[in-house]
Design an enzyme around this catalytic site. Structure first.
Site, PDB file in Angstrom:
ATOM      1  N   GLU A   1      -9.459 -10.280  -7.621  1.00 39.91           N
ATOM      2  CA  GLU A   1      -8.493  -9.180  -7.479  1.00 39.91           C
ATOM      3  C   GLU A   1      -7.392  -9.265  -8.541  1.00 39.91           C
ATOM      4  OE1 GLU A   1      -9.191  -8.372  -2.705  1.00 39.91           O
ATOM      5  OE2 GLU A   1      -7.411  -9.494  -3.296  1.00 39.91           O
TER       6      GLU A   1
ATOM      7  N   ARG B   1      -1.746 -14.469   4.310  1.00 42.18           N
ATOM      8  CA  ARG B   1      -2.537 -13.839   5.388  1.00 42.18           C
ATOM      9  C   ARG B   1      -1.814 -14.001   6.738  1.00 42.18           C
ATOM     10  NH1 ARG B   1      -6.896 -10.660   4.131  1.00 42.18           N
ATOM     11  NH2 ARG B   1      -8.006 -11.345   5.986  1.00 42.18           N
TER      12      ARG B   1
ATOM     13  N   HIS C   1      -1.735  -5.480   1.572  1.00 39.23           N
ATOM     14  CA  HIS C   1      -3.026  -6.160   1.416  1.00 39.23           C
ATOM     15  C   HIS C   1      -2.778  -7.539   0.815  1.00 39.23           C
ATOM     16  CE1 HIS C   1      -7.154  -6.943  -0.014  1.00 39.23           C
ATOM     17  NE2 HIS C   1      -6.561  -7.407  -1.090  1.00 39.23           N
TER      18      HIS C   1
ATOM     19  N   ASN D   1      -1.886  -0.058   7.025  1.00 39.97           N
ATOM     20  CA  ASN D   1      -1.355  -1.344   7.503  1.00 39.97           C
ATOM     21  C   ASN D   1      -0.421  -2.024   6.502  1.00 39.97           C
ATOM     22  OD1 ASN D   1      -3.322  -2.068   5.728  1.00 39.97           O
ATOM     23  ND2 ASN D   1      -4.452  -3.403   7.131  1.00 39.97           N
TER      24      ASN D   1
ATOM     25  N   PHE E   1     -15.391   3.481   7.352  1.00 37.08           N
ATOM     26  CA  PHE E   1     -14.013   3.787   6.964  1.00 37.08           C
ATOM     27  C   PHE E   1     -13.806   3.812   5.450  1.00 37.08           C
ATOM     28  CE2 PHE E   1     -14.222  -0.835   7.724  1.00 37.08           C
ATOM     29  CZ  PHE E   1     -13.689  -1.342   6.544  1.00 37.08           C
TER      30      PHE E   1
ATOM     31  N   TYR F   1     -12.187  -2.604  -3.425  1.00 35.59           N
ATOM     32  CA  TYR F   1     -12.709  -2.647  -2.055  1.00 35.59           C
ATOM     33  C   TYR F   1     -14.242  -2.637  -2.022  1.00 35.59           C
ATOM     34  CZ  TYR F   1      -8.099  -2.124   0.132  1.00 35.59           C
ATOM     35  OH  TYR F   1      -6.816  -2.328   0.585  1.00 35.59           O
TER      36      TYR F   1
ATOM     37  N   LYS G   1       0.834  -1.202   0.000  1.00 33.52           N
ATOM     38  CA  LYS G   1       0.000   0.000   0.000  1.00 33.52           C
ATOM     39  C   LYS G   1       0.875   1.261   0.000  1.00 33.52           C
ATOM     40  CE  LYS G   1      -3.773  -2.266   2.454  1.00 33.52           C
ATOM     41  NZ  LYS G   1      -4.760  -2.080   3.530  1.00 33.52           N
TER      42      LYS G   1
HETATM   43  P1  CMP Z   1      -7.162  -4.603   3.779  1.00 33.45           P
HETATM   44  O1  CMP Z   1      -6.709  -5.976   4.104  1.00 33.45           O
HETATM   45  O2  CMP Z   1      -6.517  -3.923   2.612  1.00 33.45           O
HETATM   46  O3  CMP Z   1      -8.745  -4.620   3.532  1.00 33.45           O
HETATM   47  C1  CMP Z   1      -9.594  -3.535   3.863  1.00 33.45           C
HETATM   48  C2  CMP Z   1      -8.873  -2.407   4.502  1.00 33.45           C
HETATM   49  O4  CMP Z   1      -9.667  -1.433   5.130  1.00 33.45           O
HETATM   50  C3  CMP Z   1      -8.014  -2.952   5.592  1.00 33.45           C
HETATM   51  O5  CMP Z   1      -6.928  -3.670   5.051  1.00 33.45           O
HETATM   52  C4  CMP Z   1      -7.665  -1.696   6.381  1.00 33.45           C
HETATM   53  O6  CMP Z   1      -6.473  -1.101   5.930  1.00 33.45           O
HETATM   54  C5  CMP Z   1      -8.802  -0.745   6.024  1.00 33.45           C
HETATM   55  N1  CMP Z   1      -9.499  -0.285   7.211  1.00 33.45           N
HETATM   56  C6  CMP Z   1      -9.505   0.984   7.629  1.00 33.45           C
HETATM   57  N2  CMP Z   1     -10.239   1.094   8.751  1.00 33.45           N
HETATM   58  C7  CMP Z   1     -10.707  -0.140   9.038  1.00 33.45           C
HETATM   59  C8  CMP Z   1     -11.522  -0.673  10.088  1.00 33.45           C
HETATM   60  N3  CMP Z   1     -12.009   0.106  11.054  1.00 33.45           N
HETATM   61  N4  CMP Z   1     -11.790  -1.989  10.063  1.00 33.45           N
HETATM   62  C9  CMP Z   1     -11.290  -2.790   9.067  1.00 33.45           C
HETATM   63  N5  CMP Z   1     -10.525  -2.323   8.067  1.00 33.45           N
HETATM   64  C10 CMP Z   1     -10.225  -1.021   8.050  1.00 33.45           C
END
Ligand code: CMP
Length: 143
Positions: A126, A85, A115, A112, A57, A49, A9
């Protein structure tokens, strides 16, 4: 052979973690079969997404993921979806185990680092969103 979609990311790219993430997956024994750097359009981010549309969010997620370049990859190997994962750790870096990618480098759930697809079916969707079939390569890896 199973495939998964992995994306470093914008925060991971800015912090210089692309090589580290590729290295961890290579050393584990998985095979990189597709790789590109790009900046997502809002349309592509919303498609990627789509399952999170409507969540509180979601708008922040779209603006963050389109804020800078990402590195999109396809990795292949036995049980690679679940293994990636596990190697990434929990979505919330505060809950990710030490030693996982997020547990080592992550701070914030919204930033984070990386992904990875959550199932083989999601991985197919994806991968098809980011890569055309001719962008994926076939080769042997000696482990
Ligand atoms: P990812 O695995 O890319 O999939 C969805 C993303 O939403 C997740 O990682 C987080 O980076 C983002 N995200 C932001 N806020 C939240 C939240 N409160 N709960 C879950 N995902 C979140």
């Amino acid at each position: 052979m199973e495939r998964t979609f992995v994306m470093v990311k914008p925060d991971g790219v800015q912090r210089g973690l692309v090589g580290e993430i590729i290295s961890r997956l290579e050393k584990r024994g998985y095979k990189l079969i597709g790789l590109k750097m790009l900046r997502l359009t809002p349309e592509m981010a919303e498609k990627h997404y789509a399952e999170h549309r409507g969540k509180p969010f979601f708008p922040g997620l779209i603006s963050y993921i389109t804020s800078g370049p990402v590195v999109a990859m396809v990795w292949e190997g036995k049980n690679v979806v679940a293994a990636v994962r596990e190697m990434m750790g929990a979505t919330d870096p505060q809950k990710a185990l030490p030693g996982t990618i997020r547990g080592t480098y992550g701070i914030d759930i919204g930033r984070n680092v990386v992904h990875g697809s959550d199932s083989p079916a999601t991985a197919e969707r994806e991968i098809n969103l980011f890569f055309s079939p001719e962008e994926l390569v076939t080769y042997d890896r000696n482990l």
